[in-house]
Write an enzyme that holds these catalytic residues in place. Sequence first.
Site, PDB file in Angstrom:
ATOM      1  N   ASP A  99      25.849  36.227  41.324  1.00 17.69           N
ATOM      2  CA  ASP A  99      26.797  37.831  42.330  1.00 17.69           C
ATOM      3  C   ASP A  99      27.517  37.949  42.419  1.00 17.69           C
ATOM      4  O   ASP A  99      28.841  38.028  43.673  1.00 17.69           O
ATOM      5  CB  ASP A  99      26.441  37.303  43.677  1.00 17.69           C
ATOM      6  CG  ASP A  99      27.040  35.474  44.426  1.00 17.69           C
ATOM      7  OD1 ASP A  99      28.054  36.190  42.750  1.00 17.69           O
ATOM      8  OD2 ASP A  99      26.627  34.833  45.390  1.00 17.69           O
ATOM      9  N   GLU A 135      29.675  39.711  47.339  1.00 17.72           N
ATOM     10  CA  GLU A 135      28.144  39.119  47.141  1.00 17.72           C
ATOM     11  C   GLU A 135      26.583  39.275  46.664  1.00 17.72           C
ATOM     12  O   GLU A 135      25.793  38.810  46.559  1.00 17.72           O
ATOM     13  CB  GLU A 135      28.657  37.140  46.882  1.00 17.72           C
ATOM     14  CG  GLU A 135      29.976  36.754  45.891  1.00 17.72           C
ATOM     15  CD  GLU A 135      31.771  37.294  47.032  1.00 17.72           C
ATOM     16  OE1 GLU A 135      31.009  37.889  47.457  1.00 17.72           O
ATOM     17  OE2 GLU A 135      32.406  37.820  45.927  1.00 17.72           O
TER      18      GLU A 135
HETATM   19  C1  UD1 Z   1      35.755  36.219  42.150  1.00 19.79           C
HETATM   20  C2  UD1 Z   1      34.034  36.506  42.735  1.00 19.79           C
HETATM   21  C3  UD1 Z   1      33.619  36.256  43.324  1.00 19.79           C
HETATM   22  C4  UD1 Z   1      33.547  34.533  42.962  1.00 19.79           C
HETATM   23  C5  UD1 Z   1      35.222  34.165  42.325  1.00 19.79           C
HETATM   24  C6  UD1 Z   1      34.725  33.088  41.598  1.00 19.79           C
HETATM   25  C7  UD1 Z   1      33.777  39.658  43.029  1.00 19.79           C
HETATM   26  C8  UD1 Z   1      33.456  39.869  43.630  1.00 19.79           C
HETATM   27  N1  UD1 Z   1      34.354  38.125  43.310  1.00 19.79           N
HETATM   28  O1  UD1 Z   1      36.162  36.474  43.578  1.00 19.79           O
HETATM   29  O2  UD1 Z   1      32.201  36.404  43.578  1.00 19.79           O
HETATM   30  O3  UD1 Z   1      33.150  33.056  44.049  1.00 19.79           O
HETATM   31  O4  UD1 Z   1      35.252  35.441  41.533  1.00 19.79           O
HETATM   32  O5  UD1 Z   1      36.678  32.530  41.628  1.00 19.79           O
HETATM   33  O6  UD1 Z   1      33.355  39.154  41.864  1.00 19.79           O
HETATM   34  N2  UD1 Z   1      42.971  36.305  39.174  1.00 19.79           N
HETATM   35  C9  UD1 Z   1      43.570  35.540  37.999  1.00 19.79           C
HETATM   36  N3  UD1 Z   1      43.430  34.789  36.800  1.00 19.79           N
HETATM   37  C10 UD1 Z   1      42.358  34.096  37.140  1.00 19.79           C
HETATM   38  C11 UD1 Z   1      40.892  34.660  37.930  1.00 19.79           C
HETATM   39  C12 UD1 Z   1      42.099  35.476  39.014  1.00 19.79           C
HETATM   40  O7  UD1 Z   1      45.302  36.099  37.783  1.00 19.79           O
HETATM   41  O8  UD1 Z   1      42.122  33.700  35.509  1.00 19.79           O
HETATM   42  C13 UD1 Z   1      44.072  36.863  39.634  1.00 19.79           C
HETATM   43  C14 UD1 Z   1      43.597  38.272  39.486  1.00 19.79           C
HETATM   44  O9  UD1 Z   1      45.324  39.164  40.321  1.00 19.79           O
HETATM   45  C15 UD1 Z   1      42.475  38.848  39.831  1.00 19.79           C
HETATM   46  C16 UD1 Z   1      42.980  38.244  41.685  1.00 19.79           C
HETATM   47  O10 UD1 Z   1      42.568  36.824  40.848  1.00 19.79           O
HETATM   48  O11 UD1 Z   1      43.243  40.300  40.538  1.00 19.79           O
HETATM   49  C17 UD1 Z   1      40.853  37.823  41.884  1.00 19.79           C
HETATM   50  O12 UD1 Z   1      40.075  38.071  41.181  1.00 19.79           O
HETATM   51  P1  UD1 Z   1      38.884  38.336  41.251  1.00 19.79           P
HETATM   52  O13 UD1 Z   1      37.606  37.850  40.367  1.00 19.79           O
HETATM   53  O14 UD1 Z   1      38.685  39.817  41.730  1.00 19.79           O
HETATM   54  O15 UD1 Z   1      38.252  38.234  42.957  1.00 19.79           O
HETATM   55  P2  UD1 Z   1      38.165  36.220  43.250  1.00 19.79           P
HETATM   56  O16 UD1 Z   1      38.503  36.059  44.532  1.00 19.79           O
HETATM   57  O17 UD1 Z   1      38.491  35.455  41.652  1.00 19.79           O
END
Ligand code: UD1
Length: 372
Positions: A99, A135
Amino acid sequence: MEKKKIAIVFGTRPEAIKMAPVILELKKHQETFETCIIVTAQHREMLDQVLAVFDIKPDYDLDIMRKNQTLSDITADVLKGIETVLIKERPDIILVHGDTTTSFAAALAAYYHKIPIGHVEAGLRTYDKYFPFPEEGNRQLIDTMTDLFFVPTEMTKANLLKEGKDEKQIVVTGNTVIDAIHYTRDSQRKHPALDLMDAKPNQKWVLLTSHRRENYGEPMTNIFEAMLEVVNAHSEVDVLLPVHLSPTVQKVAREILGDHERIHLIEPLEVDVFHQVIAKAYLVLTDSGGLQEEAPALDIPVLVLRDKTERPEGLQAGTLRVIGTDKERVIEEVTELITNKERYKKMSKAINPYGDGFASVRIVKEIKDYFQ
Ligand code: UD1
Ligand code: UDP
């Protein structure tokens, strides 16, 4: 049968963990399938950790992650990036997972190019479009475009039937996260987090994770403040919190929990280490989806920091409790599990409603049948 090209697309940590067993299984059938592994890198570091554990080398890496990315950023970058690869590779089918926004946008790109879509972990629902957000929207939208539904349980199959989907397109496979646990359980990897837990074996270790967008703001503040109060009131409790790399989560976690000798804020863990950590924990407190499946399989009770869950199987089995994010309620529920031995015992029985570890074998067989 002519060799078929299977594109597998994922971008975040949980998708990678749950797609890895499918990729490893597809690789065992090289006479039938050619794989094309496309990562969006919606997550960067947290994705790369998983690729390393399962030794997976992507064919394409879109490298889209930005700090504080918005949902529109992800959708637009994935849609355009995946389209370019699909035009070049023309796969016979594309597999997406769950999702996330990576999965939704990749499925949309495939749909625009009339490429069949296989959806792994299809059919989960809360039927509330803002819980979890985005999601619930993503998975419903993916399922309107899907050709092959790989559902983890009979309950998820029932959701799709209720929505009028054709039973012939649905196969109950179990959840590939159990396959992943079977893969990681032989890991002997050492880690300071494991040493830390081993050094205090009589403590009640609470494993805490929180990252959901709908919990940003007050709910997440409530969760962390509640944990601080519980730890202050109970010297037998230590908390381990591998902090998600989202800047929003990092900030609030460090502000509220960053300075306590029995609260341990650490970097995200490699999944094989993390599975060992779950097994050593007294209880799991989380808003994660995947953890609601893993912890019961590893015998550990879970308090779910959400108002609704799309994983009713664990609730039915009695190993999950959905407690929401109200501060007083969180304190009450955690305290109850720490102090009430009867309740704890009841919740910590080994229940695994999510399969036998052969979900990926079933998925690959079904793809073969689809082409025959
Ligand atoms: C995403 C998914 C969520 C899932 C989660 C798992 C969407 C909308 N959300 O949410 O469904 O439950 O992943 O963890 O698809 N970041 C880093 N390094 C990383 C990962 C993230 O720096 O390896 C930071 C970045 O600034 C990024 C932010 O985290 O912009 C958020 O990441 P994002 O994938 O947008 O949202 P999640 O909350 O991780
Ligand atoms: N996980 C991990 N390291 C950590 C925390 C979690 O490998 O430090 C794994 C966990 O085992 C589970 C997955 O990440 O398989 C869950 O991911 P997350 O909670 O980020 O996303 P969700 O499941 O809520 O989509």
